[in-house]
Write a protein that holds these residues in place. Sequence first.
Motif, mmCIF file in Angstrom:
data_model
loop_
_atom_site.group_PDB
_atom_site.id
_atom_site.type_symbol
_atom_site.label_atom_id
_atom_site.label_comp_id
_atom_site.label_asym_id
_atom_site.label_seq_id
_atom_site.Cartn_x
_atom_site.Cartn_y
_atom_site.Cartn_z
ATOM 1 N N SER A 180 -4.591 -1.227 -7.976
ATOM 2 C CA SER A 180 -5.840 -0.576 -7.579
ATOM 3 C C SER A 180 -5.515 0.778 -6.981
ATOM 4 O O SER A 180 -4.433 0.960 -6.395
ATOM 5 C CB SER A 180 -6.595 -1.416 -6.554
ATOM 6 O OG SER A 180 -7.000 -2.644 -7.112
ATOM 7 N N LEU A 181 -6.433 1.701 -7.143
ATOM 8 C CA LEU A 181 -6.288 3.034 -6.572
ATOM 9 C C LEU A 181 -7.458 3.285 -5.656
ATOM 10 O O LEU A 181 -8.613 3.248 -6.095
ATOM 11 C CB LEU A 181 -6.237 4.094 -7.680
ATOM 12 C CG LEU A 181 -6.183 5.545 -7.232
ATOM 13 C CD1 LEU A 181 -4.937 5.814 -6.386
ATOM 14 C CD2 LEU A 181 -6.220 6.479 -8.444
ATOM 15 N N ALA A 182 -7.148 3.502 -4.372
ATOM 16 C CA ALA A 182 -8.179 3.815 -3.390
ATOM 17 C C ALA A 182 -8.088 5.293 -3.066
ATOM 18 O O ALA A 182 -7.032 5.777 -2.660
ATOM 19 C CB ALA A 182 -7.969 2.973 -2.131
ATOM 20 N N ILE A 183 -9.189 6.000 -3.257
ATOM 21 C CA ILE A 183 -9.228 7.448 -3.048
ATOM 22 C C ILE A 183 -10.086 7.736 -1.837
ATOM 23 O O ILE A 183 -11.233 7.264 -1.750
ATOM 24 C CB ILE A 183 -9.795 8.164 -4.290
ATOM 25 C CG1 ILE A 183 -8.926 7.845 -5.517
ATOM 26 C CG2 ILE A 183 -9.854 9.670 -4.062
ATOM 27 C CD1 ILE A 183 -9.497 8.346 -6.819
ATOM 28 N N HIS A 209 0.856 -1.185 0.000
ATOM 29 C CA HIS A 209 0.000 0.000 0.000
ATOM 30 C C HIS A 209 0.890 1.231 0.000
ATOM 31 O O HIS A 209 1.571 1.524 0.981
ATOM 32 C CB HIS A 209 -0.907 -0.001 1.243
ATOM 33 C CG HIS A 209 -1.950 -1.058 1.207
ATOM 34 N ND1 HIS A 209 -3.296 -0.797 1.379
ATOM 35 C CD2 HIS A 209 -1.862 -2.399 1.003
ATOM 36 C CE1 HIS A 209 -3.984 -1.929 1.280
ATOM 37 N NE2 HIS A 209 -3.141 -2.906 1.051
ATOM 38 N N SER A 241 -4.735 9.352 -1.168
ATOM 39 C CA SER A 241 -5.041 8.178 -1.972
ATOM 40 C C SER A 241 -3.981 7.123 -1.693
ATOM 41 O O SER A 241 -2.907 7.418 -1.122
ATOM 42 C CB SER A 241 -5.088 8.507 -3.468
ATOM 43 O OG SER A 241 -3.835 9.003 -3.910
ATOM 44 N N SER A 282 -13.829 7.933 -7.620
ATOM 45 C CA SER A 282 -14.104 6.548 -7.223
ATOM 46 C C SER A 282 -12.841 5.713 -7.235
ATOM 47 O O SER A 282 -11.871 6.040 -7.915
ATOM 48 C CB SER A 282 -15.098 5.920 -8.200
ATOM 49 O OG SER A 282 -16.241 6.709 -8.327
ATOM 50 N N ASN A 283 -12.858 4.635 -6.477
ATOM 51 C CA ASN A 283 -11.753 3.683 -6.524
ATOM 52 C C ASN A 283 -11.685 3.067 -7.918
ATOM 53 O O ASN A 283 -12.695 2.911 -8.605
ATOM 54 C CB ASN A 283 -11.931 2.609 -5.469
ATOM 55 C CG ASN A 283 -11.844 3.166 -4.069
ATOM 56 O OD1 ASN A 283 -11.358 4.272 -3.849
ATOM 57 N ND2 ASN A 283 -12.324 2.395 -3.111
ATOM 58 N N ASN A 296 -9.644 0.095 -10.536
ATOM 59 C CA ASN A 296 -8.834 -1.122 -10.642
ATOM 60 C C ASN A 296 -8.404 -1.317 -12.092
ATOM 61 O O ASN A 296 -9.168 -1.034 -13.010
ATOM 62 C CB ASN A 296 -9.644 -2.359 -10.212
ATOM 63 C CG ASN A 296 -10.126 -2.258 -8.797
ATOM 64 O OD1 ASN A 296 -9.353 -2.233 -7.857
ATOM 65 N ND2 ASN A 296 -11.439 -2.184 -8.637
ATOM 66 N N ARG A 356 -10.933 13.098 -0.694
ATOM 67 C CA ARG A 356 -9.960 13.189 -1.791
ATOM 68 C C ARG A 356 -8.641 13.818 -1.370
ATOM 69 O O ARG A 356 -7.808 14.145 -2.215
ATOM 70 C CB ARG A 356 -10.533 13.958 -2.986
ATOM 71 C CG ARG A 356 -11.753 13.321 -3.555
ATOM 72 C CD ARG A 356 -12.060 13.596 -5.007
ATOM 73 N NE ARG A 356 -11.575 14.846 -5.515
ATOM 74 C CZ ARG A 356 -10.713 14.954 -6.529
ATOM 75 N NH1 ARG A 356 -10.239 13.876 -7.109
ATOM 76 N NH2 ARG A 356 -10.325 16.129 -6.965
#
Lengths: 111, 115
Positions: A61-64, A19, A71, A53-54, A56, A68
């Motif tokens: 994967s990008l988690a926001i 991560h 991330s 939005s997240n 993939n 905002r």
Amino acid sequence: DAKTTQPNSMESNEEEPVHLPCNHSTISGTDYIHWYRQLPSQGPEYVIHGLTSNVNNRMASLAIAEDRKSSTLILHRATLRDAAVYYCILPFSGGYNKLIFGAGTRLAVHP
Amino acid sequence: EAQVTQNPRYLITVTGKKLTVTCSQNMNHEYMSWYRQDPGLGLRQIYYSMNVEVTDKGDVPEGYKVSRKEKRNFPLILESPSPNQTSLYFCASSLSGRGRGQPQHFGDGTRLSIL
């Protein structure tokens, strides 16, 4: 332009998830969040990008965060080939597609 | 295969001898740009082009020229190279220069040494 803050370096073991965090507390409502990586002796490589939005794709994967202001790039199973410098970038707001690269996070992956 | 191709990959030359680094992309992209990468300074944009015959300065344009006569090619010209232009150079392209959601494709780089 909004700036990003990333840790200088991180370490991971092979086949474990990674991560990679990024803070961008001054992000504006229209700023996309881009991630690139640069493997040794190669040019930067696009990894993923998102707005709210997240996201993939086959690489990551990008988690926001909901606000905002931060991330996280997630590599689900790190391989030795993922050892690189990872850049979190908010493209220039001046109306054209300029990328402003910071120092990034150097990821080391151990066998 | 979609790619950005730079030539040469490596070049050692002397001060004042004009040189050109070529960049070609096969993706029909409108937007192309040049960056240089120096230790401690990261990647900085030199010039960019929004489309054929449309070019503009980036953050560090001094000592460089560019042209965009064809959509696929965006050469970087050093008319009178100096040692402070010793660097690693990257060409990049994207479908469009408008908007900020356009991923960019980079070449593998050209390492220039000016003696």
